[in-house]
Enzyme design. Structure first.
Site, short mmCIF file in Angstrom:
data_model
loop_
_atom_site.label_atom_id
_atom_site.label_comp_id
_atom_site.label_asym_id
_atom_site.label_seq_id
_atom_site.Cartn_x
_atom_site.Cartn_y
_atom_site.Cartn_z
N LYS A 153 -5.93 0.28 -8.26
CA LYS A 153 -5.56 0.71 -9.34
C LYS A 153 -4.23 1.07 -9.49
O LYS A 153 -3.52 0.43 -10.33
CB LYS A 153 -6.39 1.71 -9.94
CG LYS A 153 -7.94 1.36 -10.42
CD LYS A 153 -8.82 2.52 -10.66
CE LYS A 153 -9.07 3.37 -9.57
NZ LYS A 153 -9.88 2.94 -8.53
N ILE A 154 -3.71 1.98 -8.44
CA ILE A 154 -2.41 2.42 -8.41
C ILE A 154 -1.29 1.51 -7.88
O ILE A 154 -0.33 1.22 -8.38
CB ILE A 154 -2.27 3.91 -7.62
CG1 ILE A 154 -3.23 4.81 -8.39
CG2 ILE A 154 -1.04 4.19 -7.33
CD1 ILE A 154 -3.70 6.10 -7.52
N CYS A 201 -3.30 2.83 -0.27
CA CYS A 201 -4.53 2.36 0.29
C CYS A 201 -5.36 3.81 0.67
O CYS A 201 -4.65 4.97 0.69
CB CYS A 201 -4.75 1.71 1.50
SG CYS A 201 -3.86 2.37 2.85
N PRO A 202 -6.58 4.01 0.59
CA PRO A 202 -7.28 5.41 1.04
C PRO A 202 -7.20 5.64 2.43
O PRO A 202 -6.80 4.57 3.21
CB PRO A 202 -8.85 5.01 0.69
CG PRO A 202 -8.87 3.47 0.83
CD PRO A 202 -7.72 2.79 0.34
N THR A 228 2.45 8.23 -1.47
CA THR A 228 1.89 8.87 -2.49
C THR A 228 0.10 8.74 -2.36
O THR A 228 -0.50 9.31 -3.14
CB THR A 228 2.11 8.49 -3.92
OG1 THR A 228 1.90 7.34 -4.12
CG2 THR A 228 3.54 8.91 -3.94
N ARG A 230 -2.37 9.42 0.98
CA ARG A 230 -3.03 10.40 1.77
C ARG A 230 -1.99 10.50 2.89
O ARG A 230 -1.38 9.69 3.80
CB ARG A 230 -4.36 10.18 2.33
CG ARG A 230 -5.36 10.35 1.10
CD ARG A 230 -5.47 11.85 0.70
NE ARG A 230 -6.58 12.02 -0.18
CZ ARG A 230 -6.40 12.02 -1.46
NH1 ARG A 230 -5.30 11.98 -2.02
NH2 ARG A 230 -7.40 12.29 -2.37
N ASP A 254 4.73 12.33 -0.82
CA ASP A 254 4.13 13.30 -1.92
C ASP A 254 2.89 13.91 -0.94
O ASP A 254 2.31 14.91 -1.48
CB ASP A 254 3.59 12.46 -3.12
CG ASP A 254 2.85 13.49 -4.02
OD1 ASP A 254 3.68 14.52 -4.52
OD2 ASP A 254 1.79 13.08 -4.48
N GLU A 259 -1.05 18.89 5.21
CA GLU A 259 -0.49 19.61 4.10
C GLU A 259 -1.67 20.60 3.83
O GLU A 259 -1.33 21.58 2.81
CB GLU A 259 -0.49 18.52 2.98
CG GLU A 259 -1.63 17.90 2.50
CD GLU A 259 -1.58 17.08 1.48
OE1 GLU A 259 -1.01 16.26 1.46
OE2 GLU A 259 -2.58 17.17 0.28
N HIS A 291 2.09 17.18 -3.22
CA HIS A 291 1.05 16.44 -3.74
C HIS A 291 0.95 16.56 -5.23
O HIS A 291 -0.09 17.02 -5.90
CB HIS A 291 -0.41 16.80 -3.17
CG HIS A 291 -1.40 15.77 -2.94
ND1 HIS A 291 -2.30 15.89 -1.90
CD2 HIS A 291 -1.98 15.18 -3.83
CE1 HIS A 291 -3.10 14.80 -2.12
NE2 HIS A 291 -2.74 14.56 -3.38
P1 NAD Z 1 -8.35 1.98 -5.42
O1 NAD Z 1 -9.65 2.36 -4.90
O2 NAD Z 1 -8.29 1.44 -6.83
O3 NAD Z 1 -7.38 1.03 -4.52
C1 NAD Z 1 -7.36 1.34 -2.93
C2 NAD Z 1 -7.20 0.06 -2.41
O4 NAD Z 1 -6.96 -0.02 -1.20
C3 NAD Z 1 -8.31 -0.94 -2.65
O5 NAD Z 1 -7.70 -2.41 -3.25
C4 NAD Z 1 -8.92 -1.45 -1.33
O6 NAD Z 1 -9.28 -2.55 -1.31
C5 NAD Z 1 -7.41 -1.09 -0.43
N1 NAD Z 1 -8.00 -0.81 0.81
C6 NAD Z 1 -9.14 0.11 1.36
N2 NAD Z 1 -9.13 -0.21 2.57
C7 NAD Z 1 -8.03 -0.80 3.07
C8 NAD Z 1 -7.43 -0.75 4.59
N3 NAD Z 1 -8.09 -0.59 5.48
N4 NAD Z 1 -6.21 -1.44 4.29
C9 NAD Z 1 -5.55 -1.71 3.37
N5 NAD Z 1 -6.20 -1.78 1.95
C10 NAD Z 1 -7.30 -1.15 2.01
O7 NAD Z 1 -7.53 3.57 -5.42
P2 NAD Z 1 -6.53 4.04 -6.02
O8 NAD Z 1 -6.84 4.82 -7.59
O9 NAD Z 1 -5.67 3.01 -6.25
O10 NAD Z 1 -5.94 5.19 -5.33
C11 NAD Z 1 -5.09 4.74 -4.17
C12 NAD Z 1 -4.88 6.11 -3.25
O11 NAD Z 1 -4.09 7.08 -3.71
C13 NAD Z 1 -6.31 6.83 -3.00
O12 NAD Z 1 -7.08 6.38 -1.89
C14 NAD Z 1 -5.75 8.50 -3.14
O13 NAD Z 1 -5.77 8.67 -1.58
C15 NAD Z 1 -4.39 8.36 -3.53
N6 NAD Z 1 -3.96 9.11 -4.68
C16 NAD Z 1 -3.18 10.12 -4.44
C17 NAD Z 1 -2.98 10.90 -5.54
C18 NAD Z 1 -1.48 12.15 -5.41
O14 NAD Z 1 -1.57 12.81 -6.33
N7 NAD Z 1 -0.89 11.91 -4.57
C19 NAD Z 1 -3.57 10.96 -6.76
C20 NAD Z 1 -4.63 9.80 -6.88
C21 NAD Z 1 -4.82 9.08 -5.64
#
Ligand code: NAD
Length: 333
Positions: A153-154, A201-202, A228, A230, A254, A259, A291
């Site tokens: 999504k992001i 990615c997560p 941004t 983890r 971020d 942290e 964060h």
């Molecule tokens: P999402 O689940 O929609 O997208 C994650 C993407 O990563 C997916 O397309 C998945 O296929 C891919 N992925 C999974 N394993 C992978 C790997 N080994 N190598 C490469 N790609 C891989 O998640 P999202 O909503 O887009 O969020 C992404 C990340 O942003 C979250 O995991 C979270 O840690 C982080 N986040 C940070 C904040 C912040 O305030 N800084 C806020 C929300 C989310």
């Protein structure tokens, strides 16, 4: 149901008061984080509500079960701080899979533009009536190649914004998105070609230190790294070395590996005990926010709404679409 709400910040309460009103939910707010030492605060509660840096490891989960807590409601997307295996069959875990992906993608862009156009430097200079431009030369984003790791999504919103700047986007994802016109490449090619790398990615065992010494060695000299997602996606010591060797052009962070005992707290006037973070922050080409990427009005409202709905669904013993499969069925974050 009574909920013990851990790691409460002033900005959390408004949304939760709004959405829990008239639902019968009683929320007890605690500023402290959840960990094995504080778990007893949840005595008498049916659920706990936690955020990214609460410690919901094996010991905490065991104690929660002992005192009769049946629900862990994460008010965030990631659940790398929860021992899911320990929860399986004992306690339900729900989360907020999406609140405002725009908030995070836009923050990544804000960090990037601040860094490469030296806005952080210019702001301080003009506050001091210093109008010199020396040392503030930036570079155009137009025509540059950005490598995006994680196209969920992001990541996809970040890609759309980058396309708006006229950038060339390449991406890597373990599970590539079909039919979205994204140019997927392997990590080797991405590291060799990208002027900018952004992580979306997560954090999993597979992505832990995805940017480490070896990856940094393969980067283009002067590449900018944005994280941004983890903290532990980047080996912070290797990043510092890469910056000291002038291999990495800039870092926009971020999130930070260590942290959890630092971010969200005011340490001004104290001695910073984390040498790596202190050294990173001292670098002119490193920007750190604590964060903060999620922190928009829209995201806070959406987090509160979804979390209250999740809690009510569990209380009614209904299926919840935002339940995390603790037996390991659900991939990702
Ligand atoms: P999402 O689940 O929609 O997208 C994650 C993407 O990563 C997916 O397309 C998945 O296929 C891919 N992925 C999974 N394993 C992978 C790997 N080994 N190598 C490469 N790609 C891989 O998640 P999202 O909503 O887009 O969020 C992404 C990340 O942003 C979250 O995991 C979270 O840690 C982080 N986040 C940070 C904040 C912040 O305030 N800084 C806020 C929300 C989310």
């Amino acid at each position: 149901m009574k909920i013990a709400f851990f790691d409460t910040k002033p900005y959390d309460r408004a949304g939760f008061e709004k959405y829990s009103k008239d639902t019968g939910l009683e929320i007890k707010y605690f500023e402290t984080r959840l960990n094995p030492d504080t778990v007893s605060l949840a005595q008498g509660c049916g659920g706990v509500c936690v955020f990214v840096n609460d410690d919901v490891g094996a010991e905490t989960v065991d104690r929660l079960c002992e005192i009769g807590v049946r629900l862990i409601a994460l008010r965030c997307a990631g659940y790398n701080n929860v021992d899911l295996g320990r929860c399986a069959g004992r306690i339900r875990v729900v989360r907020v899979p999406a609140y405002s992906p725009y908030a995070v993608a836009e923050h990544a862009i804000a960090l990037l533009l601040t860094s490469i156009r030296r806005i952080h430097k210019a702001y301080i200079r003009t506050k001091d009536f210093n109008f010199s431009l020396s040392g503030l030369t930036g570079f155009d984003l137009h025509g540059k190649t950005v490598g995006v790791i994680g196209t969920g999504k992001i990541g996809r919103i970040f890609i759309d914004i980058c396309r708006g700047f006229g950038m060339n986007v390449i991406a890597y994802d373990k599970f590539p998105a079909e039919g979205r016109g994204i140019n997927y490449v392997g990590l080797d090619e991405m590291f060799a070609k990208s002027d900018i790398i952004s992580l979306h990615c997560p954090l999993t065992p597979e992505t832990y230190h995805i940017i480490g010494a070896e990856a940094i060695e393969r980067l283009k000299t002067g590449a900018v790294i944005i994280n941004t997602s983890r903290g532990a996606l980047i080996d912070a010591e290797a990043l510092l070395e890469g910056i000291k060797r002038r291999k990495v052009g800039a870092a926009c962070l971020d999130v930070y590996e260590e942290e959890s005992d630092i971010f969200f707290q005011d340490f001004s006037g104290h001695i910073m005990s984390d040498d790596v973070l202190a050294r990173l922050i001292s670098m002119p080409n490193v920007i750190v926010t604590s964060h903060q990427a999620f922190l928009t009005e829209e995201a806070l409202d959406s987090i509160a709404k979804t979390t209250v709905e999740n809690i009510l669904a569990v209380e009614r013993n209904e299926d919840c679409e935002n339940e995390v499969n603790c037996s390991g069925g659900k991939a990702g974050d």
